[in-house]
Design an enzyme around this catalytic site. Structure first.
Site, PDB file in Angstrom:
ATOM      1  N   GLU A   1       0.837  -1.201   0.000  1.00  0.00           N
ATOM      2  CA  GLU A   1       0.000   0.000   0.000  1.00  0.00           C
ATOM      3  C   GLU A   1       0.879   1.261   0.000  1.00  0.00           C
ATOM      4  OE1 GLU A   1      -2.614   0.543   3.423  1.00  0.00           O
ATOM      5  OE2 GLU A   1      -2.315   2.695   3.107  1.00  0.00           O
TER       6      GLU A   1
ATOM      7  N   ASN B   1      -2.246  -4.795   9.349  1.00  0.00           N
ATOM      8  CA  ASN B   1      -3.229  -4.387  10.361  1.00  0.00           C
ATOM      9  C   ASN B   1      -3.334  -5.419  11.472  1.00  0.00           C
ATOM     10  OD1 ASN B   1      -5.995  -5.902  10.109  1.00  0.00           O
ATOM     11  ND2 ASN B   1      -5.273  -5.630   8.005  1.00  0.00           N
TER      12      ASN B   1
HETATM   13 FE1  F3S Z   1      -9.423  -0.773   3.366  1.00  0.00          FE
HETATM   14 FE2  F3S Z   1      -9.081  -0.329   5.886  1.00  0.00          FE
HETATM   15 FE3  F3S Z   1      -9.834  -2.645   5.109  1.00  0.00          FE
HETATM   16  S1  F3S Z   1      -7.806   0.351   4.233  1.00  0.00           S
HETATM   17  S2  F3S Z   1      -8.921  -2.886   3.118  1.00  0.00           S
HETATM   18  S3  F3S Z   1     -11.022  -0.765   4.892  1.00  0.00           S
HETATM   19  S4  F3S Z   1      -8.405  -2.235   6.718  1.00  0.00           S
END
Ligand code: F3S
Length: 572
Positions: A125, A219
């Protein structure tokens, strides 16, 4: 032993959207189908997609045919351009949060700011955001790293979407006072914030935290760090098989959370396995020897030999801004601190508050498989499902909208927890249409509209909303064939309007009648006795002919005035 699942855990909307897009693509397209890198950071989901014929390819240049799905982490714009130039079909599953961060990077660069990305430079990302900055951004992972950067007058800061809020704020704080102008965009996605918040709350109440998710998922790793910071013995696992019995030894309460790319079936599998453990199966003596400090880092899948960055311990409560590690040199005067906090608070105001039922302006940024993405200046792009576009029969989304178009949209739903925004163009258009109709009705004006179809008893027209013309209000004369009006644009007068009941009724006849009366007055005022005018015979009766002498104004030519000789029947 009580097992508690965190309030927010598992799939986020960005991941759900990417997986749905991938499945739909596989259903509609023949292989080969590729994703550029894993679609999401979860090997089990990637394996499922492989079963459906979707392969992972790391190098775009290795692909020369088929469909390429862009992973939810996004790709640098030049990769996308390259794929398009080579004629590849591209399906973009980039998460709307990441796309937004990429566009801010691009915009800030264009405006002359030195872009700084707070994040992990090896993460896909961050590479995508870096690419969007024209490969000019600086990437920092910690506030300390900022000390190594050269000076820049104008700084634009963007966060990797999975950053911890505290770390991001500390980085922003560090730039304030260091550069003349600092523009910061908190691009941390709401789903991430929500999961971290829930995990932190839960970790403070339990003895052990089990964090489920891909070992390479940023995450999930962050969740494990957050839990460990809260003092719970924390274990990061990818599947139920990795769960060790002795971890739960002596624990009264065990908390479970999962990264945004972890499917529900994996979470349930882990919980199921936990419930199978009983105290007599546990080995309490081993628990005492566990060194939890290193455990998360080790289990989080950091490659062997690679330098690991232990979690910073801070006195500051989680979530509050503070410069960890630089506490002494960064001691501020109260006034300076106040000013800085004020500046920090200002950043939050850059984002609009979205209230369902309101209309906002946006720009179309993508038309994908089943929705249109609209930039509304929010953290994430808003989504307009195709059924909320207001498409006419046989109309395609591309016929209605193009990327770059300005568009008014109605806020349908804001999912605070996920940060996703559902929009409707159809409802915004309808509201706008009703307001225009109400004004036209009040002023007694007319409008033009195309007939779209015939229905029992009349015609339907499209005026932004659906309107009805009763058969008796189509013409000044009787109409036996309604079909001939389809596609015709008619001048209409509103004769009934009820917004609550979604009802608007038009008359074309009243417009024709008014036009006729006007023409009649005009023509009569110019006619003089004993002059000659041209006309067209319109109707015949036993006593004469009705002659149109202009604009539908008819005069009677009596049978006795038709000829010098006697006329028996006007039709002769
Ligand atoms: Fe997008 Fe946040 Fe999920 S950036 S992919 S909504 S963890």
């Amino acid at each position: 032993m009580e097992i508690i699942l965190a309030e927010a855990a598992g799939f986020c909307f960005g991941v759900q959207r990417a997986i749905k897009t991938a499945h739909e693509t596989a259903d509609k397209t023949n292989p080969p189908i590729y994703t550029l890198g894993p679609l999401i950071h979860n090997p089990q989901v990637v394996a499922e997609l492989y079963e459906k014929g979707i392969e992972v390819c790391d190098q775009p240049e290795d692909i020369d045919a088929g469909v390429v799905i862009v992973r939810c982490h996004g790709v640098p714009p030049k990769v996308l351009t390259g794929l398009h130039e080579r004629g590849m079909k591209v399906v973009d599953a980039t998460c709307p949060f990441v796309r937004r961060a990429m566009r801010w990077a691009s915009q800030l660069t264009d405006e002359g700011y030195q872009v700084v990305i707070v994040g992990d430079e090896s993460h896909p990302e961050v590479k995508a955001i870096y690419g969007a900055s024209g490969e000019t951004a600086w990437i920092v992972e910690t506030p300390q790293a900022i000390d190594e950067l050269p000076a820049a007058k104008r700084i634009g800061i963007i966060a990797q979407t999975t950053q911890s809020t505290a770390n991001y704020q500390q980085c922003v704080g560090k730039f304030i006072g260091r550069s003349e102008e600092v523009k910061a965009f908190d691009t941390i996605c709401t789903a991430t914030e929500q999961r971290q918040f829930s995990a932190r709350e839960l970790a403070a109440q339990v003895d052990v935290m089990v964090v489920i998710g891909g070992h390479n998922s940023a995450n999930t790793k962050r969740l494990a760090e957050v839990c460990q910071e809260s003092g719970a013995r924390t274990h990061h696992i990818e599947t139920a098989e990795e769960l060790e019995l002795w971890w739960l030894s002596g624990a009264d309460k065990v908390g479970v959370t999962a990264g945004a790319s972890t499917p529900n079936w994996l979470i349930q599998g882990v919980i199921q396995r936990m419930t199978e453990f009983t105290d007599d199966k546990l080995r309490p003596e081993e628990n005492e020897t566990v060194d939890n400090t290193d455990e998360v880092v080790q289990e989080a899948g950091v490659p062997e030999g690679e330098e690991t960055k232990p979690v910073e311990q801070s006195e500051t409560p989680a979530g509050e801004a503070a410069d960890v590690g630089d506490a002494e040199e960064d001691q501020e005067e109260p006034q300076e601190q106040e000013e800085r906090e004020e500046q920090m608070a200002d950043y939050g105001e850059m984002l609009p508050t979205l209230t369902p039922g309101t209309i906002i302006e946006g720009k179309v940024v993508q038309i994908s498989g089943d929705e249109v993405l609209v930039d509304i200046g929010y953290k994430s792009e808003g989504r307009v499902p195709f059924n909320e576009l207001g498409l006419k029969p046989d109309q395609k989304p591309e016929d209605l909208l193009s990327v770059g178009d300005d568009v008014n949209v109605w806020v349908l739903k804001v999912d605070e927890a996920e940060g996703s925004v559902l929009l409707s163009k159809r409802r915004a258009d309808a509201k706008d249409a009703w307001e225009k109709l109400e004004s036209i009705y009040e002023q007694g004006e007319t409008l033009e509209a195309a007939v779209t179809q015939t229905v029992k008893g009349g015609l339907l027209v499209d005026v932004g909303v659906r309107g009805f013309i009763p058969a008796s209000h189509i013409s000044r004369n009787f109409v036996d064939n309604l079909d001939k009006y389809i596609g015709q644009t008619l001048k209409l007068k509103i004769i009934e309007l009820d917004r609550q009941k979604n009802n608007v009724v038009f008359s074309h006849k009243e417009v024709l009648e008014a036009e006729y009366q006007e023409a009649k007055e005009r023509i009569l005022s110019t006619l003089e006795e004993n002059t000659i005018v041209d006309g067209v015979v319109r109707r015949l009766t036993d006593f004469g002919a009705f002659v149109d002498i202009g604009s539908g104004v008819e005069g009677l030519l009596h049978v006795s005035e038709m000829a010098h000789s006697r006329v028996n029947r006007p039709s002769d």
